[in-house]
Design a protein around this motif. Structure first.
Motif, mmCIF file in Angstrom:
data_model
loop_
_atom_site.group_PDB
_atom_site.id
_atom_site.type_symbol
_atom_site.label_atom_id
_atom_site.label_comp_id
_atom_site.label_asym_id
_atom_site.label_seq_id
_atom_site.Cartn_x
_atom_site.Cartn_y
_atom_site.Cartn_z
ATOM 1 N N GLY A 169 -0.632 -7.333 -0.483
ATOM 2 C CA GLY A 169 -0.423 -8.769 -0.383
ATOM 3 C C GLY A 169 -1.200 -9.403 0.755
ATOM 4 O O GLY A 169 -1.731 -10.505 0.626
ATOM 5 N N ALA A 170 -1.292 -8.698 1.864
ATOM 6 C CA ALA A 170 -1.967 -9.239 3.042
ATOM 7 C C ALA A 170 -3.488 -9.191 2.910
ATOM 8 O O ALA A 170 -4.190 -10.097 3.370
ATOM 9 N N CYS A 171 -3.991 -8.127 2.289
ATOM 10 C CA CYS A 171 -5.439 -7.920 2.275
ATOM 11 C C CYS A 171 -6.098 -8.156 0.911
ATOM 12 O O CYS A 171 -7.324 -8.096 0.800
ATOM 13 N N GLY A 172 -5.286 -8.380 -0.118
ATOM 14 C CA GLY A 172 -5.863 -8.601 -1.440
ATOM 15 C C GLY A 172 -6.556 -7.373 -1.999
ATOM 16 O O GLY A 172 -7.492 -7.479 -2.794
ATOM 17 N N THR A 173 -6.098 -6.191 -1.602
ATOM 18 C CA THR A 173 -6.695 -4.944 -2.063
ATOM 19 C C THR A 173 -5.855 -4.330 -3.181
ATOM 20 O O THR A 173 -4.668 -4.632 -3.310
ATOM 21 N N THR A 174 -6.484 -3.480 -3.970
ATOM 22 C CA THR A 174 -5.758 -2.727 -5.003
ATOM 23 C C THR A 174 -5.753 -1.237 -4.667
ATOM 24 O O THR A 174 -5.512 -0.392 -5.525
ATOM 25 N N ALA A 175 -6.041 -0.918 -3.416
ATOM 26 C CA ALA A 175 -6.111 0.491 -2.995
ATOM 27 C C ALA A 175 -4.785 1.207 -3.239
ATOM 28 O O ALA A 175 -3.710 0.609 -3.166
ATOM 29 N N THR A 176 -4.876 2.491 -3.522
ATOM 30 C CA THR A 176 -3.696 3.334 -3.708
ATOM 31 C C THR A 176 -3.414 4.105 -2.421
ATOM 32 O O THR A 176 -4.244 4.146 -1.513
ATOM 33 N N PHE A 177 -2.231 4.724 -2.374
ATOM 34 C CA PHE A 177 -1.875 5.564 -1.227
ATOM 35 C C PHE A 177 -1.234 6.849 -1.723
ATOM 36 O O PHE A 177 -0.373 6.823 -2.609
ATOM 37 N N THR A 178 -1.631 7.968 -1.150
ATOM 38 C CA THR A 178 -1.030 9.255 -1.500
ATOM 39 C C THR A 178 -0.836 10.100 -0.244
ATOM 40 O O THR A 178 -1.561 9.958 0.739
ATOM 41 N N LEU A 212 -10.949 -2.232 5.054
ATOM 42 C CA LEU A 212 -10.683 -1.729 3.702
ATOM 43 C C LEU A 212 -11.762 -2.112 2.698
ATOM 44 O O LEU A 212 -11.607 -1.861 1.505
ATOM 45 N N LYS A 213 -12.837 -2.699 3.158
ATOM 46 C CA LYS A 213 -13.913 -3.076 2.248
ATOM 47 C C LYS A 213 -14.430 -1.845 1.505
ATOM 48 O O LYS A 213 -14.768 -0.834 2.118
ATOM 49 N N ASP A 214 -14.439 -1.937 0.184
ATOM 50 C CA ASP A 214 -14.904 -0.857 -0.707
ATOM 51 C C ASP A 214 -14.004 0.384 -0.670
ATOM 52 O O ASP A 214 -14.378 1.436 -1.198
ATOM 53 N N VAL A 215 -12.835 0.282 -0.060
ATOM 54 C CA VAL A 215 -11.882 1.396 -0.052
ATOM 55 C C VAL A 215 -10.949 1.245 -1.252
ATOM 56 O O VAL A 215 -10.338 0.202 -1.449
ATOM 57 N N THR A 216 -10.840 2.297 -2.055
ATOM 58 C CA THR A 216 -9.967 2.260 -3.237
ATOM 59 C C THR A 216 -8.767 3.194 -3.108
ATOM 60 O O THR A 216 -7.843 3.118 -3.925
ATOM 61 N N ALA A 217 -8.776 4.064 -2.106
ATOM 62 C CA ALA A 217 -7.670 5.018 -1.953
ATOM 63 C C ALA A 217 -7.467 5.345 -0.487
ATOM 64 O O ALA A 217 -8.428 5.492 0.277
ATOM 65 N N LEU A 218 -6.202 5.450 -0.115
ATOM 66 C CA LEU A 218 -5.805 5.862 1.226
ATOM 67 C C LEU A 218 -4.996 7.145 1.100
ATOM 68 O O LEU A 218 -4.110 7.250 0.248
ATOM 69 N N GLY A 232 -16.462 8.901 0.356
ATOM 70 C CA GLY A 232 -16.727 7.953 -0.710
ATOM 71 C C GLY A 232 -15.914 6.688 -0.478
ATOM 72 O O GLY A 232 -16.021 6.032 0.563
ATOM 73 N N SER A 233 -15.052 6.363 -1.424
ATOM 74 C CA SER A 233 -14.215 5.167 -1.293
ATOM 75 C C SER A 233 -12.798 5.507 -0.833
ATOM 76 O O SER A 233 -11.899 4.668 -0.908
ATOM 77 N N THR A 234 -12.594 6.736 -0.354
ATOM 78 C CA THR A 234 -11.272 7.179 0.100
ATOM 79 C C THR A 234 -11.226 7.283 1.613
ATOM 80 O O THR A 234 -12.104 7.885 2.232
#
Length: 257
Positions: A169-178, A212-218, A232-234
């Motif tokens: 919500g704060a960053c407008g990202t769709t990144a996942t977390f595992t 988080l630019k270009d980050v898709t996974a955390l 990569g994007s993680t």
């Protein structure tokens, strides 16, 4: 040429992994089942340790190819090879008569194998030990050995989901977390609040959305020292026992670069 270079690199990595654990083979025996299963048993030096690395193949199991270190325990009928699985002892192979073993893989029916001199002649103890060392490096063996912690994993995953929703919500990202669960040993799961140790990754990222630019996974994993790496994007955060206390300051510096 590229394939040759890849093969050379694999061999070098394999040799390094074996050297790091310093396993020495005393002997190798191969056993075959009637449905194509194979059990390779590499006895380890010194002989007094009563240890061996067992590798099972062709069993149509998620554990096919696993090369696990076992303790040999004498029984009235012969010997049991005992590994660790889910935090407890697991008899992986049990001698029923000379040259004959029953093999027990988690989640599969037991099967019987018999000594095969031809297969033994062709087999390589160093390949089995290399597989064991590489699997330990990758975390596959740790995942097999560690205890299941379903309630804690569920609790920590729920707390992470709440923090991830706030981050999105704060960053407008769709990144996942595992969580990289295989890196959290039984001792760590029992003694450490894993979510508290990993939480700084999401809270500090939320305060630094540009990171988080270009980050898709955390991903949060456990290690001996704090670290932040990008693959990569993680984005991978390595936490430790004191991660809840010092992780925020570390990530504040690292994400702000």
């Amino acid at each position: 040429m590229a394939r040759k270079l890849a093969m050379v690199l694999t061999l070098l990595l394999s040799a390094g992994a074996v050297a790091a654990e310093s396993l020495d083979a005393l002997s190798l025996k191969v056993y075959r089942g009637k449905d194509g299963q194979t059990l390779e048993v590499v006895a380890l030096a010194p002989r007094e340790s009563s240890e061996a690395v067992l590798q099972v193949r062709g069993a149509d199991s998620e554990h096919d190819g696993l090369a696990v270190r076992c303790k040999a325990r004498g029984t009235r009928g012969g010997v049991d090879y005992v590994a660790r699985h889910r935090g407890a002892d697991w008899v992986l192979a049990s001698e029923r008569e000379s040259g004959v073993y029953d093999v027990f893989l988690p989640g599969k029916p037991a099967f019987r194998v018999r000594f095969n001199p031809e297969a033994t002649e062709r087999a390589s103890a160093s390949e089995v030990l290399t597989a064991h060392s590489l699997q330990r490096e990758s975390g596959r063996i740790a995942a097999f050995e560690k205890k299941a912690w379903p309630h804690l994993e569920k609790k920590y995953t729920a707390r992470a989901a709440e923090a991830l929703t706030a981050l999105r919500g704060a960053c407008g990202t769709t990144a996942t977390f595992t969580f990289d669960w295989k890196t959290f040993s039984d001792e760590v799961m029992a003694d450490v609040d894993v979510w508290a140790a990993c939480a700084p990754l999401l809270t500090q990222a939320r305060a630094r959305c540009a990171a988080l630019k270009d980050v898709t996974a955390l991903t949060c994993r456990f290690g001996p020292a704090l670290a932040l790496d990008r693959s990569g994007s993680t984005l991978v955060f390595t936490t430790h026992r004191e991660g809840a206390a010092d992780g925020a300051a570390f990530l504040g510096r690292s994400l702000g670069r």
